[in-house]
Design a protein around this motif. Structure first.
Motif, short mmCIF file in Angstrom:
data_model
loop_
_atom_site.label_atom_id
_atom_site.label_comp_id
_atom_site.label_asym_id
_atom_site.label_seq_id
_atom_site.Cartn_x
_atom_site.Cartn_y
_atom_site.Cartn_z
N PRO A 186 61.63 6.44 39.99
CA PRO A 186 60.22 5.63 39.96
C PRO A 186 59.26 6.59 40.91
CG PRO A 186 62.16 4.16 40.34
CD PRO A 186 62.52 5.54 40.15
N ALA A 187 59.63 7.27 41.73
CA ALA A 187 58.67 7.80 42.72
C ALA A 187 57.91 9.06 41.79
CB ALA A 187 59.71 8.54 43.91
N GLU A 188 58.97 9.87 41.03
CA GLU A 188 58.40 11.09 40.05
C GLU A 188 57.67 10.28 39.22
OE1 GLU A 188 62.03 13.97 39.95
OE2 GLU A 188 62.51 12.05 39.10
N VAL A 189 57.80 9.01 38.68
CA VAL A 189 57.05 8.50 37.53
C VAL A 189 55.62 8.35 38.06
CG1 VAL A 189 56.43 6.48 36.15
CG2 VAL A 189 59.03 7.67 36.48
N GLY A 190 55.55 7.83 39.41
CA GLY A 190 54.38 7.56 39.89
C GLY A 190 53.48 8.97 40.07
N ARG A 191 54.05 9.84 40.70
CA ARG A 191 53.52 11.22 40.62
C ARG A 191 52.86 11.71 39.49
NH1 ARG A 191 57.32 12.09 44.87
NH2 ARG A 191 58.70 13.42 43.52
N LEU A 192 53.69 11.47 38.29
CA LEU A 192 53.43 12.08 36.96
C LEU A 192 52.19 11.44 36.57
CD1 LEU A 192 54.57 13.84 34.45
CD2 LEU A 192 55.38 11.47 33.61
N MET A 193 52.13 10.01 36.71
CA MET A 193 51.12 9.17 36.15
C MET A 193 49.60 9.93 36.96
SD MET A 193 52.84 5.52 36.42
CE MET A 193 51.19 4.56 36.31
N GLU A 194 49.73 10.13 38.17
CA GLU A 194 48.62 10.80 38.87
C GLU A 194 48.33 11.90 38.29
OE1 GLU A 194 49.12 10.80 43.09
OE2 GLU A 194 49.88 8.69 43.25
N LEU A 195 49.36 12.68 37.94
CA LEU A 195 49.15 14.29 37.66
C LEU A 195 48.50 14.20 36.08
CD1 LEU A 195 50.13 17.13 38.02
CD2 LEU A 195 51.89 16.61 36.44
#
Lengths: 261, 294, 234, 326
Positions: A186-195
């Motif tokens: 989930p944390a990686e997913v959050g960063r991916l969305m911002e990216l």
């Protein structure tokens, strides 16, 4: 003449008896972020393969910037400005991270075979330009410290990001992302969305993305298209889709099916 | 016309010997995707085992064939366990190089004077050669034996693969190792059995080759091995009837090129057909089209 | 306890697919593992059936440790894995596929087992001599499950039986799963179709990126908003 | 802003290697190296040049070829024909022959490559094997077109023009050029095809074009090696270019390491020195064991180091600065 960047018209693909994509329509306006969702086996990746020329449609048209690109080879489609990532990550494992990105700019270089053989000044200039651009992208994606690693040795999340960097190398107009968040926490997913959002802004991209994690689709897409059994079953804003009963059924199954409970 | 038929029969004789070698190639490729270059040399060992069985141990001909088959089966299994199995997860080219190594080893080791010796040996004929004439075509009892033994073995193999539980397991493993393991099949054993059967057939082929073209040496396996392999590809590699079909085509084309065009062009005809078939039907005459998963 | 998984950690390629997960299946139960793509459900089944080797952790079946055993021995103990994508042997006939399912058993009781499979899947009898490659998706799922039943499983592990099937077919398949269970076979069901899985299961575990985030009785989880959220987002 | 380029380890290595080779050449001029050994040294260079060609085709571009010896043979026969038919060129005879050999090998590689490079992995190997077989048969029948080529009896009377200096210069050039090529945009394109042809297409690489390019260049190297071979041994037999010779090159490339220039050089030189050298050194009673031990060594290397001696690595001095590990 419409001002859509991409228009898919009546696209159909049959493999033998199995119709993977059936009379599929989709319009994508420039600068939008569209999500393509649907259960496993719905035909989403097949749509990507059809757009990028990796397989030939049985019928239908793919119009990119007013031009029907059906029949072009993948490398030609790429050169027109459509690039993609793959569901099951297809990096060049034995090439370094830097080379994985540099290779994607190759066709823009006017330094030819002879220049390479003798390392001519022109060759050196082009290599420097390509390398600079590659490094810029790698640092945008947080991979700048990895440039000399072999791609196959990167952890999964970084491989996904490297694939995105590679896809951006040639300044595409349309970016196709095939399950970029698969396998991320989930944390990686959050960063991916911002990216994804920041890359879209920075490079003025139009993005079409396949994703299973609804958090991503609902969080960043302006428009969502839903496929099931090769057909478009719904289209609309994330909120509309979330409450569409056909979509819920296609995803979660029908609650309380007869004869089961 | 009778000349043509005569040459056709000679070509078929060659083709049947190729078929016995090609079956081992195709079965092994089907199950582990390995071009087993040592297979032609197993065929050579079979010819020598038959030679010693007939000439030195004075065994009757059918027993000599069994000796060659059993000996080669053991050799085939031994090679698989020692040289190929440790490399099953390595890059495919490593097993191929190992196969070439095994091939060279068998050729040069058996060439040593205290093994088979580097020279040509005349193959013993276990019985007098007789010829029969039928409508102007001559057939020898040797040819009848070649046809007979090869046919019996091919029918037996087909029945084994299609009718027995082990045969079914072989087909399952050649399709997908993982799913076969989920059925409770011991994949390693099935692979060994496949090598054994393929090698046994090559062994029988070696004895038949010996009595039909009565001269053997330690390098005799190279060309027939190569051609049998090509035959397997021609028919569609991994497909048993394909190997038989391809081998018969190879034998006939080779013979007809030899007598009608030029004996020096003999090998070119067969290989030209191979290239054309590969370009038109890359997976061979009976092969199915493979699609790449995107 | 029929199956017990303790602190299982598994790598799949470069990825750590499972991080110390623990769960169990009791005799006569249907237990479902649900979760999104890439959560580690398939890896779990592959590790139990011996196709993958764990990095650490233990797996017990009927009290006997089975992790590290070769796949064919685990099958012989009665743990049958019906794989994702059904994996039919497409060049073989339906009958041959079913016979392969009974590979570990004596040929004597095969016809009895066939009859039992036909009782659950009458359609397979009609298709007996067809090549498996000619079957429809639903029929292939029946074949895969029938093939699994041929081994007289003590534990039947089903990986995404509903994948790519029309809703009506999904219902049929699920009612058969329930039937099989009622005849005494424990079932470990991996599903994306969470509603359906929770309808028939006794207990459930929700997997998210390699870890179990929720566990409990199926009927309780069914009404848990977190489950819906895990799929469609808040 | 113009930066003065410092002299990297690559240049130093080049200087040392050239110095070493000149030293050897000096010993040869001084008559301190016997002709047998000279021939073996030359042969080692020839083997390396040819193997570098196959490494480009298979090791870098991933196109499995079992017909390399055919192009080696084409180069050998072409260059031998040129120097026999056009005498009186003196110093330029050999370079002329080599260029002709390379060109003819390259053109034939292009013509045969266009259709068959569509095939994948083993099937490509088999098609190239078939092509090699056909070329071998054609060599055996060559006397029917050019009497001087001698057909199955072999071609005789070729001038001995290949010297150690020629071989050394060409081998060093081949290494340098190939190194420049693989560490360039072209090289990256070739390797990307080996790694994943579809993904390569998906990032704009015309895979057909690059596969053909790699194949043609690799076959031209084989052609040059063949030309040197012809004028080293002065006699050509079709059997020198048969299937087994293709296998020899393949073994060298795999043992050295697919996609490693350093590995190919080590394995090529080692192979020639050991296999040919032992022929002279060993007493004849043990000679026959040479070929028994050789395959066992092969098998052991594969079992112990299935990626070959160097894997995909290079000596550091071969790598341009941006490929070296910091």
């Amino acid at each position: 003449m419409t001002n859509n960047l991409l228009e898919i018209k009546g696209l159909t693909k049959a493999f033998g008896g199995l119709v993977a994509v059936k009379d599929f329509f989709l319009q994508i306006a420039p600068g939008t972020l569209t999500g393509l969702i649907g259960p496993n086996g719905a035909g989403k990746t097949t749509v990507f393969n059809l757009i990028t020329g990796m397989i030939m449609p049985t019928s239908g048209a793919v119009v990119f910037q007013g031009r029907d690109i059906v029949g072009l080879k993948p490398f030609q489609v790429y050169r027109l400005g459509i690039s993609r990532t793959f569901q099951n990550i297809r990096l060049f494992g034995e090439l370094s991270v830097l080379d994985n990105v540099r290779v994607a700019y190759h066709y823009r270089s006017d330094a030819g075979l002879f220049d390479a053989l003798v390392r001519s000044p022109r060759f050196r200039d082009r290599e420097r330009e390509i390398t600079e651009r590659a490094r810029e992208l790698l640092s945008l994606l947080g991979l700048e410290l990895r440039e000399r690693e072999l791609a196959k040795n990167l952890p999964y999340g970084e491989q996904r990001r490297l694939e995105i960097a590679r896809a951006l190398m040639a300044e595409p107009k349309l970016l196709l992302l095939d399950e970029p968040a698969a396998g991320m926490n989930p944390a990686e997913v959050g960063r991916l969305m911002e990216l994804i959002l920041s890359l879209k802004e920075r490079f003025k991209l139009t993005i079409l993305l396949i994703e299973h994690q609804m958090k991503v689709v609902m969080g960043i897409c302006q428009q969502v298209a839903v496929m099931d059994f090769g057909e478009l079953i719904a289209e609309g804003t994330p909120a509309e889709i979330q409450n569409n009963s056909r979509v819920i059924e296609a995803y979660l199954g029908r609650p309380g099916g007869a004869g089961v409970a | 016309m009778t000349y043509f038929l005569q040459q056709l029969i000679n070509g078929l004789q060659l083709g049947f010997v190729y078929a016995l070698i090609a079956l081992g190639y195709t079965m092994v490729y089907g199950i582990v995707r390995l071009i087993n270059f040592a297979h032609g040399d197993v065929f050579m060992v079979g010819a020598y085992l038959g030679f010693f069985a007939i000439a030195s141990w004075r065994l009757p001909f059918p027993v000599a064939i069994v000796v060659a088959m059993v000996g080669c089966a053991l050799l085939g299994v031994l090679i698989e366990r020692l040289a190929y199995k440790p490399l099953r997860r390595a890059p495919r080219i490593s097993s191929l190089i190992t196969a070439i190594g095994v091939s060279l080893f068998l050729e040069y080791f058996t060439s040593l004077k205290f093994v088979f010796g580097p020279y040509f040996r005349a193959y013993p004929r276990p019985f007098a050669v007789r010829t029969y004439e039928l409508a102007g075509i001559t057939i020898s009892n040797i040819q009848i034996i070649v046809f007979g033994v090869a046919l019996v073995l091919m029918v037996a193999l087909t029945l084994f693969v299609n009718r027995t539980k082990t045969g079914l397991a072989m087909r399952a493993v050649s399709f997908d190792h993982q799913t076969a393991a989920l059925m409770g099949i011991n994949v390693n054993n099935v692979i060994s059995i496949t090598f054994g059967i393929g090698a046994a057939l090559a062994g029988a082929g070696g004895v038949l080759y010996g009595i039909a073209y009565p001269q053997i040496n330690p390098f005799m396996g190279i060309m027939p091995g190569l051609k049998a392999f090509v035959a397997a590809v021609l028919g569609g590699i991994g497909i048993i009837p394909g190997a038989m079909l391809g081998a018969v085509i190879m034998g006939v084309v080779e013979k007809l090129t030899e007598v009608y065009i030029s004996s020096t062009l003999r090998d070119a005809g067969a290989f030209a057909i191979l290239i054309i078939v590969l370009l038109v039907r890359p997976s061979g005459l009976l092969g199915k089209k493979q699609k790449e998963k995107v | 306890m029929l199956l017990e998984v303790k602190d299982l950690t598994v790598d799949y390629g470069m990825v750590r697919a499972l991080k110390e997960i623990s769960f169990s299946v009791n005799e006569g139960e249907i237990v479902t593992l649900i979760g999104a793509n890439g959560a580690g459900k398939t890896t779990t089944l592959k590790t139990i059936s011996g196709l993958l080797k764990p990095v650490s952790g233990e797996i017990f079946f009927q009290g006997k440790r089975i992790d590290g055993l070769p796949g064919h021995q685990i099958v012989r103990m009665g743990v049958i894995h019906v794989p994702e994508g059904r994996k039919p042997f497409v060049d073989l006939t339906v009958e041959e596929n079913l016979r392969l399912g009974a590979f570990t058993r004596d040929s004597g009781d095969i016809s009895g087992a066939l009859e039992r499979v036909f009782k659950s899947f009458p359609r397979l009898r009609e298709r007996l001599h067809q090549r498996a490659g000619t079957l429809s998706g639903g029929e292939l799922q029946m074949l895969a499950m029938g093939r699994g039943l041929m081994a007289k499983p003590k534990l039947l592990m089903l990986d995404e039986p509903s994948m790519g099937l029309a809703p009506i077919m999904v219902e049929e398949i699920f009612s058969i799963i329930k039937e099989i269970n009622q005849q005494g076979t424990a079932i470990l069901l991996v599903e994306q179709n969470a509603f359906m899985a929770l309808q028939i299961a006794h207990r459930a575990y929700v997997l998210e990126t390699g870890a179990i985030v929720l566990a409990g009785r199926a009927d309780e989880l069914r009404d848990n908003p977190k489950v819906k959220a895990a799929y469609l987002g808040e | 802003m113009k930066k003065v380029r410092e002299i990297g380890p690559g240049w130093w290595a080049l200087v040392i290697i050239v110095f070493f080779l000149l030293l050897l050449q000096g010993l040869i001029i001084a008559g301190l190296v016997n002709p047998y050994i000279q021939t073996i040294l030359c042969y080692a260079g020839v083997v390396v040049i040819s193997a570098l060609g196959l490494n480009l085709i298979y090791g870098y571009t991933g196109q499995f070829s079992l017909g390399h010896a055919a192009f080696y043979g084409i180069g050998a026969y072409t260059s031998a024909l040129i120097t026999r038919l056009l005498p009186g060129w003196g110093f330029f005879a050999l370079p002329l022959g080599l260029v002709a050999g390379a060109l003819v090998a390259g053109v034939i590689a292009f013509l045969i490559g266009l259709p068959i490079l569509r095939l994948k992995s083993d099937y490509l190997g088999i098609a190239t094997l078939g092509f090699g077989m056909i070329m071998n048969v054609l060599f055996k029948n060559s006397d029917k077109v050019f009497k001087v080529m001698g057909g199955a009896a072999g071609m005789r009377g070729i001038a001995r023009l290949t010297t150690f200096l020629w071989v050394a210069v060409i081998a060093v050039l081949a290494v340098v050029m190939l190194r420049n090529l693989v560490f360039s945009a072209v090289g990256r394109a070739l390797v990307s095809i080996r790694e994943d042809e579809l993904a390569a297409e998906a990032v704009g690489i015309d895979s057909t074009r690059y596969k053909t390019l790699g194949f043609v260049i690799g076959c031209m190297l084989a052609g040059i090696a063949g030309g040197l071979y012809a004028h080293l041994y002065t006699y050509l037999n079709p059997d020198n270019f048969d299937f087994l010779k293709s296998i020899d090159v393949l073994l060298i490339v795999v043992i050295g390491g697919l996609g490693s220039i350093s590995g190919t050089v080590i394995a090529g030189v080692g192979w020639a020195l050991l296999l040919e050298g032992l022929r002279i050194v060993l007493p004849s009673a043990v000679q026959e064991w040479r070929m028994v031990v050789y395959p066992l060594v092969l098998i052991v290397i594969m079992l112990v180091r299935s990626g070959g001696i160097m894997g995909r690595n290079e000596f550091d001095f071969l790598k341009p600065a941006d490929y070296r590990r910091r």
